[in-house]
Structure formats: structure tokens, C-alpha cells
Design a protein around this motif. Structure first.
Motif, mmCIF file in Angstrom:
data_model
loop_
_atom_site.group_PDB
_atom_site.id
_atom_site.type_symbol
_atom_site.label_atom_id
_atom_site.label_comp_id
_atom_site.label_asym_id
_atom_site.label_seq_id
_atom_site.Cartn_x
_atom_site.Cartn_y
_atom_site.Cartn_z
ATOM 1 N N SER A 109 -3.256 5.860 5.338
ATOM 2 C CA SER A 109 -3.580 6.033 3.974
ATOM 3 C C SER A 109 -3.894 7.301 3.328
ATOM 4 N N THR A 112 -0.107 7.665 2.383
ATOM 5 C CA THR A 112 0.481 6.829 1.499
ATOM 6 C C THR A 112 -0.276 6.675 0.123
ATOM 7 N N TYR A 154 4.599 2.056 6.496
ATOM 8 C CA TYR A 154 4.099 0.950 6.961
ATOM 9 C C TYR A 154 5.004 0.161 7.929
ATOM 10 N N TRP A 169 6.798 5.400 0.193
ATOM 11 C CA TRP A 169 5.688 5.547 1.076
ATOM 12 C C TRP A 169 5.718 4.165 2.180
ATOM 13 N N ARG A 170 6.173 3.069 1.336
ATOM 14 C CA ARG A 170 6.232 2.137 2.141
ATOM 15 C C ARG A 170 7.047 1.801 3.699
ATOM 16 N N SER A 203 4.367 8.093 -3.042
ATOM 17 C CA SER A 203 2.896 7.560 -2.858
ATOM 18 C C SER A 203 2.765 6.330 -3.822
#
Length: 534
Positions: free
Chosen positions: A72, A75, A251, A247-248, A116
Motif C-alpha cells: 500500500s 498503491t 496486486y 496500480w492494480r 494510484s
């Protein structure tokens, strides 16, 4: 018939010493079979490549644990922005660090909008409680998961299955984050991710340490600390490569790599032979030992057969492990002391990197320096853990961390601001390095303080205390923006005082693992008697 009794009793009454055959001496009344702990040490044998590779594979879980813990930072951070050409001088001369006071169209993001979650969902002017909600929910999930899942690895699932399912659920929730439509769904998924992640470190640490003998367990435990540092350092590289994308993707990448790791765990990792024997699964324990032991098959079977079958098997359910820890005076005292130390260590371990924004030093360099300072900390523990007295080491490093944390708030020179900044970051690095070393020794010490049947539960509670301390750190960091002492000063006082709780704990240097509560309690009583006689 009348003469039968005299004939049977005749050798005892009338036979001479010359005619009697020598009889073997009776066995000693206190003769005992080898204990479970000594049997496991014998069966594991000398350290070999199988044990080393197993420990490496288990410790790799720390990489993915670190990635989800710190992801985080990249992100959820507001991206950089710039004034547009149409804005003229109105934007450039504005005295503001945010875009909220600027007219629409006078500014633009430096990178893509999807870089972001703040820019993606237009949260640049939202309250800090909204933008910080996903990270807060992650740690809240860690707290709840650490409590509810604490004893599953000691009871029904075991070390391997707990590690497998924790990594798998964490990977699945991390993958689902890539489809989050808003911050609410994102925060809920972060909570589930933190809930699953809570037991990864404890399961990996306990399983790795139980796959090897007493001589190498501390060094093997340090491998996990190295992997955690590698995972933390891998994030900046991944974020830099992904700087022009969504930003995904961070993950997505981390979730896929974690899923691949879960396959390796399922196929190649063996269960802890200690846990299998404690649970009464002797056949499975023998099969596991065949894969990692250096002794012959015949000696292995002989050792297992000669093992005492009267030892406590500690057949616990999900919550009974915690109940067992609290209902015994010696174990409850150890657990309360170790958790009190964990709160202070966690406050500094998680709070120091967050508080870097309150120091007048380049933020990016200071974050890199803090991440790299974990490497020498792990190296010191790796090479000198066998020489460390656990209690004294924790006391010294917690005091050292507290002292330099307080010193980082002091201005050395009133005339040179750059000199003050350099000195403050040096003091902060020494304090964080000491806190990292304390944290590493703290985890190893906790695994040595409790027997096999409740070891994972005790370590989970210890890590829960560390996370609890870390939850208070953002509040102190916010308060420290106006007064540095409310941040680093309080950090130093709390961690310095936390080390004092170690004096209430026994020393475990060079001591073999105990596997049952009775065995550990007897050792506690013997140590107390020895101190009284001395």
C-alpha cells in the motif's frame, strides 16, 4: 499334592549358595523410555541438504508476506502532479502542497490516472481517514486473524496446511483487489487479505525451526528474516517498472507469484515431525522423517518404538491451546511478558518507517536506508545467535533503540540545518537497526519458550502484540508532525521500557525444544530448584 508346595519353595529354603545360579539384577525402578523431544532430536539426525532445502522453501513465504504488508506504500500514495500550461501563473505561484485549492483544469497528474488508487478514484481531496482506510483495514484483519487463527496450526490443520491455506487465501484476495470498483470494496478485500496473512510468518517460522535439530534451528529461523527483507526490497523495483501502468498490476503480479508458491508448498513441503508425533500420528511422522533424516531406517524405527507412550499428546482444539497457555501459571507469565515486550518492539518496528516523513531528510533515501538496515540485523543474528544470551540481548538492543530514538529528536547544531538532518537520520537508522535485531531475537526466543503443542499459538500471540503496537504508531506519527518528541521520543521511551520484561523470563540459549506442557513445566521446576540450591 501335599508335597507340591514344599517342592516349589525348596530352592529358596534349602539350596546352598554353591548350587544357586546367578540372577540378573532387577531393572531400576525409575528407568524411563526416551522422551518425545529426545526421540525427535535423534531421528532428525545431522543437518543435511534435505533439511536445508525444506527450510528454504518454507521460508520463501516471508517474501509474499512482506509484499502484502508494504504494497500500500505504492498503491495508495498520492502521485505527483504539475501545473498545466493553461493555468498560467495562478497555479505556479499558489502557496499550496495540494491540488484541492486550485481551480479545475489548472493542474494534472504527472503519470497516468490509474497509477494510484487515490488518482484512480478521485480521492485527492478526500479526508485522510478515507485514503488511509485500506491500510488500516489490513492491520485490523491482521489483528483479528492473529487471534482467531492462532491455534489452528497447533490443532487441526498443522504447520504445513496452515501455511498453504494462509498463502492461498491471501493470494486470492489480492487477485480480487484488481477488480475493486471503489475504496469500500478495496478496504474490505484488504481486511480479508490481512486476516489470511496473519499466520503466514508464524507458520513458516515454526515449521522451518522444527524441521532441523537444536544445533541449527536459530540459524534456519534467520532465513525467514532475509526473505522478508527481500520481499520488501522487491516492491520498489516492481513499482518502478509499473510506474506507467495501473496500480492494480502490483496486486496482480504479487498474487500470481504467491499462487505459484502455494503449489510448491502443497507438492514439496513436509509436515513437522514434531507436530505429527505430538498429535499421535506416528506413521505419518515416520514417513516425514524418512525424507529429511540422516539416520538409517532401522535406527529410525527403533527410536520411535522405544519412545515413551505416556507423554502428553496435547490433543487441542482450535481455542484450547490458548486456554492451556493461560491456565498454567508459568506459561501465562511467559506469555504476558513476551507480549508486553512485543508491543514496544512493534511500535518502533512499524512506526519508524512511517515517521520518516517527520524528519527533514530525503524520504526516498531514508526509506531505502531503513529497508537495507534489516540485512545486517539478520546477519548478526545468523552468525551470533548461538552466542547470544536471549534476555540480555533483548534488553541491550531495546535500550539502544530507545536511546537513539530519543536522540534523533534533538538538534545538535542550531547553525547548520543540513548537519542536523544528517545526524538525525543516522540516529534514526541506529534505532531502527536495533529494533530490527530485537524483533528477530524476539521471534526466535518465543519459539524456544513454549512447547511444541502450543508453540505456534504462542508465537501468533507474540506477533499479535507486535501488530497491536504497530497500530498505535500512525497516531504518534501524526502527533509528531508538530513536535518530533511525540513521535520518536515516545517510541524510544516505550521500547526502552519493554525490554525490562525479559528479566521475568527464563534463559533458553542452547536448550532443547520441549514438546509437551508437562515436560516444559518439569524443566521450569528443575531450573527453579537449581537456582535455590545455588
Amino acid at each position: 499334592m501335599a508335597d507340591s508346595t514344599p517342592l516349589l519353595s525348596q530352592p529358596d529354603s534349602s539350596s546352598s549358595p554353591d548350587t544357586q545360579k546367578p540372577q540378573p539384577p532387577p531393572p531400576p525402578r525409575n528407568q524411563q523410555h526416551p522422551s518425545l523431544g529426545s526421540t525427535v532430536e535423534l531421528c532428525i539426525g545431522e543437518f543435511n541438504w534435505s533439511q536445508f532445502l525444506q527450510s528454504i522453501l518454507v521460508s520463501l513465504a516471508w517474501i509474499f508476506d512482506a509484499q502484502q504488508t508494504f504494497i500500500s506504500v505504492f498503491t495508495d500514495a498520492p502521485p505527483a502532479w504539475r501545473c498545466t500550461e493553461q493555468a498560467g501563473n495562478a497555479c505556479k505561484t499558489a502557496n499550496t502542497n495540494t491540488v484541492c485549492n486550485l481551480p479545475e483544469g489548472s493542474w494534472a497528474w504527472d503519470g497516468p490516472t490509474q497509477a494510484s488508487m487515490v488518482s484512480d478514484w478521485g480521492l485527492e481531496c478526500a479526508n485522510s481517514s478515507i485514503t488511509g482506510l485500506p491500510a488500516s483495514m489490513f492491520f485490523a484483519g491482521c489483528l483479528l486473524g492473529g487471534f482467531l487463527l492462532a491455534s489452528l496450526a497447533d490443532s487441526s490443520l498443522g504447520r504445513k496446511n496452515m501455511l498453504f491455506f494462509s498463502c492461498l487465501v491471501m493470494a486470492i484476495t489480492s487477485f480480487l483487489v484488481t477488480f475493486s470498483p471503489n475504496v469500500s470494496i478495496y478496504s474490505a478485500l484488504k481486511f480479508l487479505c490481512g486476516f489470511a496473512r496473519a499466520t503466514i510468518g508464524t507458520s513458516a517460522l515454526v515449521l522451518a525451526s522444527e524441521l532441523v535439530g537444536r544445533r541449527w534451528r536459530a540459524q534456519i529461523s534467520v532465513i525467514g528474516f532475509f526473505c522478508f527483507t527481500i520481499g520488501f526490497l522487491s516492491l520498489p523495483a516492481m513499482a518502478y517498472i509499473n510506474r506507467s501502468s495501473s496500480w492494480r498490476n502490483l496486486y496482480l503480479w504479487t498474487s500470481i507469484s504467491t499462487m505459484l508458491y502455494c503449489i510448491l508448498v502443497k507438492l514439496f513441503v513436509t509436515e513437522s515431525p514434531r507436530w505429527l508425533l505430538v498429535r499421535g500420528k506416528t506413521e505419518e511422522a515416520v514417513e516425514t522423517l524418512k525424507c529429511i533424516t540422516s539416520i538409517t531406517q532401522s535406527n529410525l524405527n527403533l527410536a520411535i518404538n522405544n519412545m515413551s507412550h505416556e507423554e502428553e499428546t496435547c490433543d487441542v482444539d482450535i481455542f484450547s491451546a490458548l486456554k492451556i497457555l493461560l491456565q498454567n501459571k508459568w506459561s501465562s507469565r511467559r506469555l504476558s511478558s513476551i507480549m508486553a515486550m512485543g508491543i514496544g518492539i512493534g511500535l518502533v518496528y512499524y512506526g519508524m518507517p512511517l515517521g520518516l516523513q517527520n524528519l527533514s531528510f530525503n524520504l526516498y533515501l531514508s526509506v531505502i536506508f531503513n529497508a537495507l538496515s534489516e540485512l545486517p540485523s539478520a546477519l548478526i543474528v545468523l552468525f551470533f545467535i548461538d552466542k547470544f544470551n536471549r534476555r540480555i540481548t533483548l534488553l541491550l538492543f531495546t535500550i539502544l533503540s530507545g536511546l537513539f530514538s530519543v536522540m534523533s529528536t534533538v538538534q545538535v547544531s542550531k547553525s547548520s540545518s543540513s548537519w542536523n538532518n544528517n545526524v538525525q537520520i543516522v540516529f534514526e537508522l541506529v534505532s531502527f537497526f536495533s529494533a530490527c535485531t530485537s524483533f528477530n531475537v524476539y521471534l526466535i526466543y518465543t519459539t524456544e519458550l513454549f512447547p511444541t503443542c502450543v508453540r505456534n499459538s504462542a508465537l501468533s500471540m507474540a506477533r499479535l502484540a507486535v501488530v497491536l503496537g504497530g497500530m498505535f504508531s500512525p497516531l504518534l506519527v501524526s502527533a509528531g508532525r508538530g513536535n518530533k518528541f511525540l513521535c520518536y521520543g515516545v517510541f524510544g521511551l516505550v521500547i526502552g521500557f519493554s525490554g525490562v520484561f525479559g528479566i521475568f523470563l527464563p534463559e533458553t540459549k542452547g536448550r532443547a525444544f520441549c514438546d509437551s506442557m508437562d515436560e516444559e513445566e518439569n524443566k521450569e521446576k528443575n531450573m527453579a530448584c537449581g537456582m535455590l540450591l545455588a
